[in-house]
Design a protein around this motif. Sequence first.
Motif, short mmCIF file in Angstrom:
data_model
loop_
_atom_site.label_atom_id
_atom_site.label_comp_id
_atom_site.label_asym_id
_atom_site.label_seq_id
_atom_site.Cartn_x
_atom_site.Cartn_y
_atom_site.Cartn_z
N LEU A 63 -11.86 -2.63 -13.78
CA LEU A 63 -10.64 -3.30 -13.70
C LEU A 63 -9.83 -2.55 -14.89
N ARG A 64 -8.75 -2.13 -14.56
CA ARG A 64 -7.88 -1.40 -15.25
C ARG A 64 -6.29 -1.55 -15.20
N TYR A 65 -5.53 -1.21 -15.98
CA TYR A 65 -4.04 -1.22 -16.08
C TYR A 65 -3.78 0.37 -15.75
N VAL A 66 -3.07 0.51 -14.67
CA VAL A 66 -2.83 1.94 -14.33
C VAL A 66 -1.43 2.37 -14.83
N TRP A 67 -1.52 3.44 -15.68
CA TRP A 67 -0.03 3.91 -16.27
C TRP A 67 0.20 5.36 -15.89
N LEU A 68 1.33 5.67 -15.18
CA LEU A 68 1.82 6.91 -14.96
C LEU A 68 3.01 7.00 -16.03
N ASN A 69 2.87 7.95 -16.81
CA ASN A 69 3.74 8.21 -17.99
C ASN A 69 3.85 6.89 -18.90
N LYS B 174 0.69 -1.26 0.28
CA LYS B 174 0.07 0.10 -0.07
C LYS B 174 0.80 1.32 0.12
N LYS B 175 1.92 1.28 0.65
CA LYS B 175 2.73 2.36 1.10
C LYS B 175 3.41 2.64 -0.67
N ARG B 176 3.89 1.62 -1.19
CA ARG B 176 4.59 1.70 -2.20
C ARG B 176 3.58 2.37 -3.54
N LEU B 177 2.51 1.81 -3.23
CA LEU B 177 1.40 2.33 -4.43
C LEU B 177 1.11 3.84 -4.16
N GLU B 178 1.11 4.02 -3.12
CA GLU B 178 1.02 5.48 -2.50
C GLU B 178 2.01 6.45 -2.95
N GLU B 179 3.23 5.76 -3.02
CA GLU B 179 4.46 6.70 -3.60
C GLU B 179 4.36 6.98 -4.87
N LEU B 180 3.71 5.89 -5.68
CA LEU B 180 3.87 5.86 -7.19
C LEU B 180 2.71 6.80 -7.57
N VAL B 181 1.42 6.95 -6.89
CA VAL B 181 0.23 7.25 -7.72
C VAL B 181 -0.50 8.18 -6.91
N LEU B 182 -0.43 8.37 -5.61
CA LEU B 182 -1.24 9.11 -4.89
C LEU B 182 -1.16 10.76 -5.28
N ASN B 183 -2.19 11.25 -5.60
CA ASN B 183 -2.27 12.91 -5.86
C ASN B 183 -1.48 13.12 -7.31
N LYS B 184 -1.53 12.00 -8.00
CA LYS B 184 -0.73 12.21 -9.35
C LYS B 184 -2.03 12.09 -10.39
N ALA B 185 -1.86 12.29 -11.55
CA ALA B 185 -2.80 12.09 -12.92
C ALA B 185 -2.38 10.87 -13.29
N VAL B 186 -3.24 9.95 -13.76
CA VAL B 186 -2.70 8.57 -14.41
C VAL B 186 -3.71 8.16 -15.71
N ARG B 187 -3.13 7.11 -16.42
CA ARG B 187 -3.95 6.67 -17.47
C ARG B 187 -4.58 5.55 -16.96
#
Length: 283
Positions: free
Chosen positions: A112-118, A84-97
């Motif tokens: 059900l989605r694949y979450v892309w950051l950049n 959970k902590k790692r996922l927060e570091e990666l995407v929390l308060n960020k725009a994703v696709r």
Amino acid sequence: MKRKIKNRVKKRFIFIIFTAFILVLLISYLCYFRLSGEAVKNSNERGFVTKVIDGDTIIVEGKKVRLLGIDADEKGYACYEEAKKRLEELVLNKAVRLEKDRIDKDQYGRLLRYVWLNNTNINLLLVKEGLAIARIENAFKYADQFVSAEQEARTKAIGCKWSLVAKKRYKNYRWNRLNEKLGLKIVKACEAIEHLNEEVIVEGKIAEVYISKNNNAFLNFEKPYPNQCFTAVIFSHYLDKFKNLKDYEGNVVRVKGKIKEYKGKAEIILKDPNQIEIGVLVI
């Protein structure tokens, strides 16, 4: 005369039928194009992550999203907090696709989605980092990548999910000085924060040895700075007592001392080489 009229009527009828057929084809094509365009649009939604529920579920602008292709620990299990902590570091308060596969929602109504950051597939990254396992029954696009990532993480004992492999490895080490005979509690590096102000023996793998400009040495356990869970610190005026500090890097060691907290991290200050020992692998 009547024959000519019949021929004209027949030709007009054929023309009308042909024209109607063409119109139907055209309308069908336009409808298909529009629906296909909507499908493409909807398969790549964008949004802002407002909350991380656990290691494989997030909320994107009010909608609950389940990360496809993976399964992270539920609350109460070993790797829940770390994932959970790692996922927060990666995407929390960020725009994703958000990328959709064949199935839109699960039985609980979650997207059900694949979450892309950049250009990074976050779902796949969590498997690569050993924080989640592959779960591909509804993940068709990247199934092979998820399976391959899990196999590599498992083989190399990467991350929390495969920490049992690491713990098993630790049991195969012999300790000549820093052992049970000292009568001190022996704790894992990532559990040291729970034993503040206690005199203990801390065991773990040194991921990084860093010497600052001021000649202070930092032995970071399990992960390099700033993601280490514990640090053994040697200040400059004690450094001459310790030889070949780089030899500790990559090895499983034990350190002895009183655990202190510094900026939210647990640490022990080493003043004497007798406070640290490299484990001897027993084959």
